[in-house]
Scaffold this active site. Structure first.
Site, PDB file in Angstrom:
ATOM      1  N   ASP A 124       0.883  -1.165   0.000  1.00 28.95           N
ATOM      2  CA  ASP A 124       0.000   0.000   0.000  1.00 28.95           C
ATOM      3  C   ASP A 124       0.919   1.213   0.000  1.00 28.95           C
ATOM      4  O   ASP A 124       1.471   1.580   1.032  1.00 28.95           O
ATOM      5  CB  ASP A 124      -0.892  -0.038   1.245  1.00 28.95           C
ATOM      6  N   LYS A 133       3.111  10.926  -3.984  1.00 32.85           N
ATOM      7  CA  LYS A 133       1.924  10.356  -4.617  1.00 32.85           C
ATOM      8  C   LYS A 133       1.039  11.435  -5.239  1.00 32.85           C
ATOM      9  O   LYS A 133       0.276  11.168  -6.156  1.00 32.85           O
ATOM     10  CB  LYS A 133       1.135   9.584  -3.556  1.00 32.85           C
ATOM     11  N   GLU A 155      -7.139   0.631  -4.376  1.00 30.13           N
ATOM     12  CA  GLU A 155      -7.141   0.538  -2.915  1.00 30.13           C
ATOM     13  C   GLU A 155      -8.476   0.002  -2.374  1.00 30.13           C
ATOM     14  O   GLU A 155      -8.472  -0.896  -1.529  1.00 30.13           O
ATOM     15  CB  GLU A 155      -6.787   1.895  -2.295  1.00 30.13           C
ATOM     16  N   ASP A 166     -12.692   5.779   2.998  1.00 32.72           N
ATOM     17  CA  ASP A 166     -11.267   5.794   3.347  1.00 32.72           C
ATOM     18  C   ASP A 166     -10.859   7.197   3.813  1.00 32.72           C
ATOM     19  O   ASP A 166     -10.673   8.098   2.995  1.00 32.72           O
ATOM     20  CB  ASP A 166     -10.463   5.359   2.106  1.00 32.72           C
TER      21      ASP A 166
END
Lengths: 160, 633
Positions: free
Chosen positions: B8, B70, B169, B191
Site C-alpha cells: 500500500d 503520490k 485501494e 477511506d
C-alpha cells in the site's frame, strides 16, 4: 528379504489397495490436523504476543519517560523553591533515574556529536560558535536506549 | 522460492504485507514499526534516507526531503501547480510537461522517488521473511488515471520489482474482507486517512470488482482533526494565561502530539485529560497546561470536518446511481475511521448498515494486496485452505444451558473432549443433545442431533464419568462420541454440513447472541447458581445421612433447615440469585463443619471415591467439570 510369492501385493491386490487407500486417507487426515493445530496455535501466539507487547516493558518505559521529561522541565525551577523542597524533589528525580537505569534505559549523549537521524530527530537549526556545522547544538528532549535498541530519539537543534 | 508481497504505497505512510501460509501478515520494518513514512531524503553527504529517518531530518533539509510524492506521480507539471505551493522542495518541469524534483542540482522523476520507497519496503519484507522478494502487487487510488497507474508500475520496475498487478485501494480493502466471493453486491469503501479522503462504490460479481464511482477530498484527514484540538487548547490557554503557545515552536510540537494522543483516546473513552507541565514560562514563573476534554467537546470542534465527508459520499452514490438501500457492504479504511463520530456518520449515510472494520483500517489495503499477490503467484493455491467452524459447537447440560466444546472460528479439523457426570442418583442413561450457536441457553441454539448413552451403572449423582468427544473433520463433518468410563460403553452420532450455513444465517445468529448477551449471561448465571445450590444441598444431605447420630442435634436441625430453605427457593422461577448465593455459602460452611466430624464408617460408606466431601462447583475436581447432564427420560 521375502520371496516374491510372499508379497501380499501379488497375493491379494485388492485388499492391499484398500489398505493403502485407508493409510493415505489416515495420513492425509493427520496432515490436515497438524496444519489446523498449527493454525490455531499461531492464532493464539499472535494474540498473546499482541497482549505482551501492549503491556510490555517498552510501552511502560516510554510512558515513564513522559514523567521523566516533566522532571527535566521542572529542574531549572528547583532553585526557586525552598532548599528542603528542592532536595526532596531532586531525590524523587534520582529515584526515577535509578529505576530506569535498572531496566537498562540509558540516556543518549547528543550535544556536540554529529547529527544522526538514526537516533536524533531535528526540530530546528541554530547558529553556534561552540560547535561545528552539522553537529547537535542543544537538546530539547532527551533520547534513550533500551538495552541496545533505540527507545526514543533525542529531539535536538542542529548547528547550521 | 521468492515471495510476492502486497504494498500500500500511501501519500503519507506505506505498508507492506505478505502471505504467511494462508494468512496475511503485516511486515514490521527495521525500526520496529508497521508503517513506513513515504518520505525520501538526500543528505548533504550524499546519503539517501527513507522513511522514519528521512522524516527526522526533514526540518534541516526541507528542500531535499521529498514527501507526498503520490500527489505528483503520473501527472503533468501544468496540473500540479496547486500542490507545488504546499511543498518546500523544488518541483520543475521536465520533458513533455513531466514533473521533476530538483535535488542537489539533479533532477528526479516521481517514479524514481516512489521506486526508492518501494525498494525499501521490499527489502524490509525480505528481511522479515528471510527470503528474497521479487514480485509485488501495488495499490493505487481508484481515481488514478492510466498515466498515474503506468507511472506507479514503472516505479516498481525501477525498484527492481516485478509488479504482478496494480489494483485499486478499495478493491484491496474488499479483498481483505473476502468480499470477492460475493455475488452481485454493491460495496461502499470509506477511506479517511491522515491527509486524504476517498469514497468509492464497487460492484462485485464472479470474483470481479468494478469501480462504479469515486469521490473524495484530497486535503481532508486526521491531521485536520488534530489541528482543531490544538487551536482549541491554545486559545483556552491564551485566554487564561495570556500566552499564545502556537508562537513557541517547541510548545506547539508538544501540543500537537498531545492533541493527537487525546484524539486517539477519545475514540475509546468519553473524556481525557491533556497534561503538559512546564509548557511555557513568563516573568511570574513556569506555566502548566492541564485540560479536560470530553468526546462531546471534540465532536463539537470537528463537526464541520465530519460534515465535509457527506458531500463526497452522496456524490459517489449519485454517480453510481445507487441509494443507501442498494449498498450491501460498507468498509472502513484509514485510521481516522476509528473516530466514533465518523463511524456514526457512515452508518447514517448507508441506512444504518454495520461497517466492516475487523481488519486494522491502517493495514487493510496492504493486507488485501498481499492476498492478491498470493493468488497471482500461485501461493494461495498451493496451501490447503482450512475452514473454520462458523459457530460454536457444544451440548446441553443441567438446567438447559449450552456447554461449548468447540468455539466459533476454531480452525478445523479439531477435536475436543470433556468429562461430564450424572445429575441424579442412580441415573443409568444420559441424553446428549448436540447444539450449534452462540447463545447461552440450549433452547436458543440450533439442535444438530440427539442420542442416548444407556447402561450406566447406578451410582450417586456426580459419580459416573462420561467422556464426550467432539470431532470435526476438515469437511465440517462432526462426530460426537459419548463413552461411559466405568463400563467402556460408547455411543456416537455423525452430523454433516456444520460449516454449510449461509453467511446471513451465521451473521444473524452471531448478532442475536450479541444482542442478548447480557440477558443470556444473567439467565445462565441464575441456572449455574441454582445448580450449585442444589448440588450443595444434596451433598450436605448425603453427609448428614452418612454421619447419622454423630451430628449434634442442633447442628443437624440447622443443616436440615438450610436444605429445605434452599429447595423452596429453587422452586421459584426465576430463582432469587442473591438468596441462593447466601444459602450456598451457608451450606458450604456446613459441609466443611460436617467434613471435620469424624465419620466412623467413612471408608466403608464412601467406598474411597468420596465425591461427597468435595464442595460442589469446585472446579478443581480433576477433569470432571461442574456441568452435569440432565436426567435421561
Amino acid at each position: 528379504m521375502q520371496p516374491q510369492t510372499n508379497n501380499p501385493t501379488t497375493l491379494e491386490p485388492d485388499a492391499e489397495r484398500e489398505r493403502l487407500k485407508a493409510d493415505v486417507q489416515r495420513e492425509h487426515d493427520m496432515y490436515l490436523r497438524a496444519l489446523a493445530d498449527f493454525e490455531n496455535y499461531r492464532r493464539r501466539v499472535e494474540r498473546d504476543r499482541a497482549k505482551a507487547a501492549a503491556t510490555g516493558t517498552r510501552d511502560i518505559m516510554l510512558s515513564l519517560l513522559d514523567v521523566l521529561d516533566g522532571f527535566d522541565r521542572a529542574l531549572p525551577y528547583f532553585s526557586a523553591a525552598p532548599a528542603s523542597v528542592a532536595e526532596g524533589a531532586q531525590a524523587i528525580h534520582r529515584r526515577l533515574l535509578d529505576l530506569l537505569s535498572a531496566q537498562a534505559v540509558t540516556p543518549l549523549e547528543t550535544v556536540g556529536t554529529p547529527f544522526d537521524p538514526a537516533i536524533h530527530e531535528a526540530i530546528g537549526s541554530v547558529e553556534s560558535d561552540k560547535y561545528p556545522s552539522g553537529t547537535v547544538a542543544d537538546e530539547v528532549q532527551r533520547g534513550y536506549r533500551l538495552g541496545d535498541e533505540l527507545l526514543r530519539p533525542a529531539r535536538v537543534r542542529v548547528v547550521t | 522460492m521468492a515471495k510476492a508481497v502486497g504494498i500500500d504505497l500511501g501519500t503519507t505512510n506505506s505498508v507492506v504485507a505478505v502471505m504467511e501460509g494462508s494468512t496475511p501478515a503485516v511486515v514490521v520494518n527495521s525500526e520496529g514499526s508497521r508503517l513506513t513514512p513515504s518520505v525520501v531524503a538526500f543528505t548533504k553527504t550524499g546519503e539517501r534516507l527513507v522513511g522514519q529517518l528521512a522524516k527526522r531530518q526533514a526540518v534541516l533539509n526541507p528542500e531535499n526531503t521529498i514527501y507526498s510524492v503520490k500527489r505528483f506521480i503520473g501527472r503533468r507539471f501544468s496540473e500540479v501547480q496547486e500542490e507545488i505551493k504546499n511543498v518546500p522542495y523544488r518541483v520543475v518541469p521536465g520533458p513533455n510537461d513531466a514533473v521533476r524534483f530538483l535535488i542537489n542540482g539533479k533532477e528526479y522523476s516521481p517514479e524514481e522517488i516512489s521506486a526508492i520507497i518501494l525498494r525499501r519496503l521490499a527489502d524490509d519484507a525480505a528481511k522479515y521473511l528471510g527470503e528474497k522478494v521479487n514480485d509485488a502487487v501495488v495499490t493505487v487510488p481508484a481515481y488514478f488515471n492510466d498515466a498515474q497507474r503506468q507511472a506507479t508500475k514503472d516505479a516498481g520496475k525501477i525498484a527492481g520489482l516485478n509488479v504482478l498487478r496494480i489494483i485499486n485501494e478499495p478493491t484491496a480493502a474488499a479483498l481483505a474482507y473476502g468480499l470477492d466471493k460475493k455475488k452481485d453486491e454493491t460495496i461502499l469503501v470509506f477511506d479517511l486517512g491522515g491527509g486524504t479522503f476517498d469514497v468509492s462504490i464497487l460492484d462485485v460479481g464472479d470474483g470481479v470488482f468494478e469501480v462504479r464511482s469515486t469521490s473524495g477530498d484530497t486535503h481532508l484527514g486526521g491531521d485536520d482533526f488534530d489541528k482543531r484540538l490544538v487551536d482549541h487548547m491554545a486559545e483556552e490557554f491564551l485566554r487564561s494565561q495570556g500566552i499564545d503557545l502556537r508562537k513557541d515552536r517547541q510548545a506547539l510540537q508538544r501540543l500537537t502530539e498531545a492533541a493527537e494522543k487525546a484524539k486517539i483516546e477519545l475514540s475509546q473513552t468519553v473524556e481525557t485529560t491533556v497534561s503538559l507541565p512546564f509548557i511555557t514560562a513568563d516573568a511570574s514563573g513556569p506555566k502548566h497546561l492541564e485540560m479536560k476534554i470530553t468526546r462531546a467537546k471534540f465532536e463539537q470542534l470537528t463537526a464541520d470536518l465530519v460534515e465535509r465527508c457527506v458531500g463526497p459520499v452522496k456524490q459517489a452514490m449519485a454517480d453510481a446511481k445507487v441509494t443507501e438501500n442498494d449498498i450491501d457492504e460498507v468498509i472502513l479504511v484509514g485510521g481516522s475511521t476509528r473516530m466514533p463520530a465518523v463511524q456514526a456518520l457512515v452508518r447514517r449515510l448507508t441506512g444504518g448498515k454495520e461497517p466492516n472494520q475487523s481488519v486494522n483500517p491502517d493495514e487493510v489495503v496492504a493486507v488485501g494486496a498481499a492476498i492478491q499477490a498470493g493468488v497471482l503467484s500461485g501461493e494461495v493455491k498451493g496451501v490447503v485452505l482450512l475452514d473454520v467452524t462458523p459457530l460454536s459447537l457444544g451440548l446441553e447440560t443441567l438446567g438447559g444451558v449450552m456447554t461449548r466444546l468447540i468455539d466459533r472460528n476454531t480452525t478445523i479439523p479439531a477435536r475436543k473432549s470433556e468429562t461430564f457426570s450424572t445429575a441424579e442418583d442412580n441415573q443409568t442413561a444420559v441424553d446428549i443433545k448436540v447444539l450449534q450457536g452462540e447463545r447461552e441457553l440450549a433452547r436458543e441454539n440450533r439442535t444438530l442431533g440427539n442420542f442416548r448413552l444407556e447402561g450406566i451403572q447406578p451410582a450417586p449423582r456426580g459419580g459416573p464419568q462420561v467422556e464426550v468427544t467432539f470431532d470435526t473433520d476438515a469437511n465440517g463433518i462432526l462426530t460426537v462420541t459419548a463413552q461411559d468410563k466405568g463400563t467402556g460403553k460408547e455411543q456416537k452420532i455423525t452430523i454433516s454440513g456444520t460449516t454449510q450455513l449461509s453467511k446471513d444465517e451465521i451473521d444473524r445468529m452471531v448478532k442475536d447472541a450479541e444482542a442478548h448477551s447480557d440477558e443470556d449471561k444473567r439467565r445462565r448465571e441464575e441456572i449455574e447458581v441454582a445448580n450449585q445450590a442444589d448440588s450443595m444441598a444434596y451433598q450436605v444431605e448425603r453427609r448428614l445421612r452418612e454421619l447419622g447420630d454423630q451430628v449434634p442435634s442442633n447442628e443437624k436441625a440447622r443443616a436440615e433447615q438450610l436444605i429445605s430453605d434452599t429447595r423452596s427457593v429453587l422452586k421459584n422461577t426465576p430463582p432469587d440469585v442473591a438468596r441462593l448465593r447466601q444459602l450456598t455459602s451457608d451450606l458450604q460452611q456446613m459441609a466443611h463443619a460436617l467434613a471435620s466430624t469424624p465419620s466412623q464408617s467413612a471408608s466403608a460408606a464412601g467406598g474411597g471415591n468420596a465425591p461427597e466431601s468435595k464442595p460442589a462447583g469446585s472446579a478443581g475436581s480433576d477433569d470432571v467439570i461442574d456441568a452435569e447432564f440432565r436426567r435421561a427420560g
